[in-house]
Design a protein around this motif. Structure first.
Motif, PDB file in Angstrom:
ATOM      1  N   ASN A  39     -47.373   1.160 -97.136  1.00 38.49           N
ATOM      2  CA  ASN A  39     -47.633   0.168 -96.077  1.00 38.49           C
ATOM      3  C   ASN A  39     -49.060  -0.349 -96.072  1.00 38.49           C
ATOM      4  OD1 ASN A  39     -44.985   0.336 -95.114  1.00 38.49           O
ATOM      5  ND2 ASN A  39     -45.475   2.042 -93.738  1.00 38.49           N
ATOM      6  N   ASP A  40     -49.929   0.215 -96.940  1.00 42.07           N
ATOM      7  CA  ASP A  40     -51.327  -0.216 -97.014  1.00 42.07           C
ATOM      8  C   ASP A  40     -51.618  -1.013 -98.292  1.00 42.07           C
ATOM      9  OD1 ASP A  40     -52.233   0.993 -94.577  1.00 42.07           O
ATOM     10  OD2 ASP A  40     -52.129   2.948 -95.594  1.00 42.07           O
ATOM     11  N   VAL A  81     -55.122   2.482-100.558  1.00 39.92           N
ATOM     12  CA  VAL A  81     -55.306   1.386 -99.602  1.00 39.92           C
ATOM     13  C   VAL A  81     -55.824   0.148-100.339  1.00 39.92           C
ATOM     14  CG1 VAL A  81     -56.504   0.658 -97.507  1.00 39.92           C
ATOM     15  CG2 VAL A  81     -55.799   3.049 -97.763  1.00 39.92           C
ATOM     16  N   LYS A  82     -55.130  -0.973-100.130  1.00 39.21           N
ATOM     17  CA  LYS A  82     -55.463  -2.217-100.827  1.00 39.21           C
ATOM     18  C   LYS A  82     -55.660  -1.962-102.323  1.00 39.21           C
ATOM     19  CE  LYS A  82     -57.479  -4.652 -96.862  1.00 39.21           C
ATOM     20  NZ  LYS A  82     -58.638  -5.406 -96.339  1.00 39.21           N
ATOM     21  N   ARG A 122     -61.251   3.688 -99.006  1.00 38.77           N
ATOM     22  CA  ARG A 122     -60.933   3.156-100.326  1.00 38.77           C
ATOM     23  C   ARG A 122     -61.913   3.717-101.356  1.00 38.77           C
ATOM     24  NH1 ARG A 122     -60.718  -3.212-100.056  1.00 38.77           N
ATOM     25  NH2 ARG A 122     -60.011  -2.878-102.219  1.00 38.77           N
TER      26      ARG A 122
END
Length: 452
Positions: free
Chosen positions: A369-370, A319-320, A284
């Motif tokens: 999907n993340d 991601v996130k 990240r």
């Protein structure tokens, strides 16, 4: 004129108009007052136009900032809500409340696009108007800042025409225009804790700025350094690039412009002191505390720098991504960008300063999907304020899912043409590259008239 305040429109009337209308006495002005006012109006030059680029490297999500899609399916609209702005019918992400309150002072282009999903190669397109070369980290075409330096730099300037805070990013180089038109990199970073001190250049023998102690000592040593160096004649031996670097480093104008301690605490707090965002995960991206970099940019254009690029990385939210935007990026951008616009306006700088906030592309309309979004150049947004840009304009639109331009598509070259128009750059001017080929400043792109 003592403590007497002049009506705002008074400066627009000439002496003959006052006398003819019999208004001289009624206005509270004596003839001497009017003559002084007239002389000042005739001798005060207009402020030169300047540009601040807030470079949101990594690619900010248009859907999660400036172009929300509240009616799209959940896998497209994302986790955030929407917020009505000062403009009827215009909505932003609900994490941008301060920007929403002043939506009448800035505008959005929602229909930008290009075809390159790479970070550095996208950087090249947005800074130069041309595609990247074999190594996208290196310019084969000059950046907009290098063009500004080439066309607008003047002998005797005490500030560089082109500054990067804190250092160069891909796309920001000077290519065949040469080292003299590279950006002045502050290297020192106001996002870091501790004193803000500009590192030394290559200086004449026997002088080492790093040995002069803390910044206050450095600033206090400038006058004696000027006298000592000029007396030795060593400046004459330096090439033009180092000569200019030395002139900048030792000028009072630069000394004061780079001194953030001159800013009142309330102004610094308005831009924000949010700590760095660290997601504590290698997959990240985080962000330094870049709000104070934006304040430094305002100081520099106020002092006379023509183009300042501020690195606001890393908006690469694979991601996130929603968590990163919520905890890290959006609150600090909301505070700092709204502060910049209000600060420029209050200082009388908004008409002469174009503030452009954008990145190399947007993010995929469909959430991955993340819980993030991936690189996406097919449509994205940019925010602009000041200069020729009227507030409260929304140019173009994307489709219902934020996937492609629906109306009025615009290119990065159009944005650059708008920047150049404000600065008075000749975009048809050609410069010869290393192969002897003449290259135009821009080969395509035109002013976004809908903004003006």
């Amino acid at each position: 004129m003592g403590s007497r305040r002049l009506p705002h429109d008074t400066v627009k009337l000439d002496r003959r108009g006052f006398l003819k209308a019999g208004m001289l006495g009624a206005s509270g002005l004596c003839l001497a007052d009017l003559l002084r006012l007239e002389a000042r109006a005739n001798t005060t030059p207009a402020r030169q136009p300047s540009v601040i680029i807030l470079w949101m490297r990594g690619g900010p999500s248009h859907i999660d900032m400036w172009d929300p899609k509240p009616d799209a399916p959940a896998e497209y609209r994302g986790e955030f809500g929407v917020l009505s702005t000062k403009l009827p019918g215009v909505q932003l992400c609900d994490l941008l409340p301060q920007c929403a309150k002043i939506m009448d002072k800035w505008s959005i282009v929602r229909s930008l696009y290009h075809n390159d999903p790479g970070h550095s190669s996208g950087d090249q397109i947005c800074f130069t108007g041309y595609p990247a070369g074999p190594n996208p980290d290196e310019n084969i075409y000059p950046s907009c800042g290098a063009i500004v330096s080439k066309q607008l730099a003047r002998a005797g300037d005490h500030l560089p025409p082109y500054v990067m805070i804190p250092r160069m990013v891909p796309g920001a180089g000077s290519a065949h225009l040469g080292v003299a038109h590279k950006p002045f990199e502050t290297l020192a970073d106001p996002a870091n804790d501790g004193p803000f001190r500009i590192p030394s250049f290559s200086l004449p023998s026997g002088i080492d700025i790093n040995r002069l102690g803390e910044r206050r000592q450095l600033l206090g040593s400038f006058d004696s350094m000027r006298r000592e160096v000029d007396a030795t004649g060593q400046l004459d031996a330096l090439d033009s690039y180092h000569q200019r670097a030395w002139d900048i480093l030792t000028s009072k104008t630069a000394e004061e412009a780079f001194d953030l301690d001159r800013e009142p605490a309330r102004i610094r707090e308005r831009y924000g002191f949010m700590p760095p965002f660290d997601p504590k995960a290698s997959n990240r991206c985080g962000a330094p505390a870049w709000s104070q970099r934006i304040l430094l940019a305002r100081r520099l254009v106020e002092a006379g720098v023509r183009l300042v690029t501020v690195d606001l990385r890393w908006w690469d939210t694979h991601v996130k991504g929603f968590e990163s935007l919520k905890l890290g990026f959006l609150p600090r951008f909301d505070q700092a960008y709204s502060a910049l616009i209000e600060d420029l306006e209050q200082r009388g700088l908004l008409e002469s300063t174009l503030a452009l906030a954008w990145g190399e592309f947007g993010r995929t309309p469909k959430v991955n999907n993340d819980a993030g979004r991936d690189h996406y150049p097919n449509v994205f947004s940019a925010a602009l304020a000041g200069g020729p840009v009227k507030g409260g304009r929304i140019v173009g639109e994307s489709d219902a899912k934020g996937a492609f331009p629906k109306t009025n598509p615009k290119s990065p070259q159009d944005v650059l043409a708008t920047v150049y128009h404000h600065l008075g750059i000749d975009t048809e001017q050609q410069y010869v590259n290393g192969s002897g080929r003449p290259i135009s400043v821009l080969s395509e792109g035109k002013l976004i008239e809908e903004l003006c």
